[in-house]
Scaffold this active site. Sequence first.
Site, mmCIF file in Angstrom:
data_model
loop_
_atom_site.group_PDB
_atom_site.id
_atom_site.type_symbol
_atom_site.label_atom_id
_atom_site.label_comp_id
_atom_site.label_asym_id
_atom_site.label_seq_id
_atom_site.Cartn_x
_atom_site.Cartn_y
_atom_site.Cartn_z
ATOM 1 N N TYR A 121 1.398 -8.383 3.657
ATOM 2 C CA TYR A 121 0.119 -7.662 3.672
ATOM 3 C C TYR A 121 -1.021 -8.683 3.740
ATOM 4 O O TYR A 121 -0.961 -9.729 3.096
ATOM 5 C CB TYR A 121 -0.056 -6.848 2.376
ATOM 6 C CG TYR A 121 0.679 -5.525 2.309
ATOM 7 C CD1 TYR A 121 1.231 -4.910 3.416
ATOM 8 C CD2 TYR A 121 0.794 -4.872 1.072
ATOM 9 C CE1 TYR A 121 1.891 -3.693 3.318
ATOM 10 C CE2 TYR A 121 1.454 -3.653 0.956
ATOM 11 C CZ TYR A 121 2.000 -3.069 2.092
ATOM 12 O OH TYR A 121 2.648 -1.873 1.977
ATOM 13 N N GLU A 160 4.320 9.098 -3.644
ATOM 14 C CA GLU A 160 5.232 8.012 -3.276
ATOM 15 C C GLU A 160 6.646 8.460 -3.623
ATOM 16 O O GLU A 160 6.860 9.128 -4.630
ATOM 17 C CB GLU A 160 4.867 6.737 -4.037
ATOM 18 C CG GLU A 160 5.752 5.547 -3.708
ATOM 19 C CD GLU A 160 5.221 4.244 -4.299
ATOM 20 O OE1 GLU A 160 4.059 3.893 -4.021
ATOM 21 O OE2 GLU A 160 5.962 3.594 -5.046
HETATM 22 C C1 3EB Z 1 3.399 0.118 -0.477
HETATM 23 O O1 3EB Z 1 4.150 0.424 0.450
HETATM 24 C C2 3EB Z 1 3.282 1.106 -1.602
HETATM 25 O O2 3EB Z 1 4.423 -3.639 -5.721
HETATM 26 O O3 3EB Z 1 6.573 -3.515 -6.092
HETATM 27 C C3 3EB Z 1 5.753 0.363 -3.086
HETATM 28 C C4 3EB Z 1 6.910 -0.249 -3.573
HETATM 29 C C5 3EB Z 1 4.520 -0.152 -3.419
HETATM 30 C C6 3EB Z 1 6.824 -1.360 -4.405
HETATM 31 C C7 3EB Z 1 5.517 -3.089 -5.574
HETATM 32 C C8 3EB Z 1 4.451 -1.277 -4.257
HETATM 33 C C9 3EB Z 1 5.589 -1.877 -4.736
HETATM 34 O O4 3EB Z 1 2.741 -0.927 -0.500
HETATM 35 C C10 3EB Z 1 3.268 0.485 -2.940
#
Ligand code: 3EB
Length: 347
Positions: A206, A330
């Site tokens: 990201y 989620e």
């Molecule tokens: C995302 O896709 C949603 O920080 O461990 C999903 C799964 C999300 C794990 C983590 C965060 C985490 O970014 C958020």
Amino acid sequence: MSARDFNGVPPLRVERLSLSESLALSSEGRPPFGALGYGTPDHLSWMPTVNARVLSNAGAMADVWHASEHIESGTSGAVRWRCDGHWMLGAIDLDEAHEGAGLTDLAHRAYRDLFQSLAQTGCTQVLRIWNYLPRINADGGGLERYRQFNLGRQQAFVEAGQAAFEGAPAACALGIHQGALCIRFLAGRVAPLPVENPRQVSAYHYPPTYGPRSPTFSRAALAEIGGGDVALFISGTASIVGHETVHLGDVRAQTEETLRNLAAVIAAANQCGSASFAVDTIDAVVYVRHDTDTPIVREVIERKLGAHSHTLRHAVYLEADICRQDLLVEIEAHAVAGGSLDTPQKV
Ligand code: 3EB
């Protein structure tokens, strides 16, 4: 279940049960290997609970894990663990108020201890991590608390020489209203096979607009669990395409997008071996930010996957905050299917 399969792996099994069914297992003698409780009482050492309100009618539920009979338990810093020599379940509960530390430091310490506990038991390969952060979207002195958590977590991974990018474990990170930072994890002796979602940028890549350190998780992970079966662990999956949240303010469309992402990551997992998974046969946990949205989320799952689908019938709904303020729902999940993995796993 003490028998070893042809690879010498004592099989790992999981079943989703009501609280009373889970308790009945333990009253028949020794408690099972371990469990992750949803809305369950917090005094059972073999069943660490998730401190979130259950929104489904079935009430408190648990994912009960079975391994071999030879279970040892112990602690390693803040980690309480149970291990049969091949599989390990661990739990960490750290309260900021008691510890007098901020969330960055606490996440760092929790993960340092987590990696130490792996070394202690010899189950050095993490398959799946569940993270629950109190007030995840609140400000933590100029940085959102989820972003503070990401800082401490990634630093601990790097310091411990653990894969913080490609090869990171599957995970979820949800917000609970109050209480301690809670981390639960499952580990084994063989590295899982990480799976990414072609519709999404890998979270560990990201851009910095989402915080100074990226989240440390793979979209999913596959592991051979003995007895000719493969387990699929699907990380928290939300309405994100590329790296951006889509369908702001629209819980219906967010749920539909989440199901598309689940299907995409499952399709990617199905390329990795002979085990075949499907979006309508997973054991899902559905996290809903606003409890009043639950009927809409449920209706979308029913319409897309069918009223009689395993996924709909077995889903647990929990009230939780999602790691981005604009995400309303989620879904995470696991599933087991017969088969094996193509790529030889490294020990
Ligand atoms: C995302 O896709 C949603 O920080 O461990 C999903 C799964 C999300 C794990 C983590 C965060 C985490 O970014 C958020």
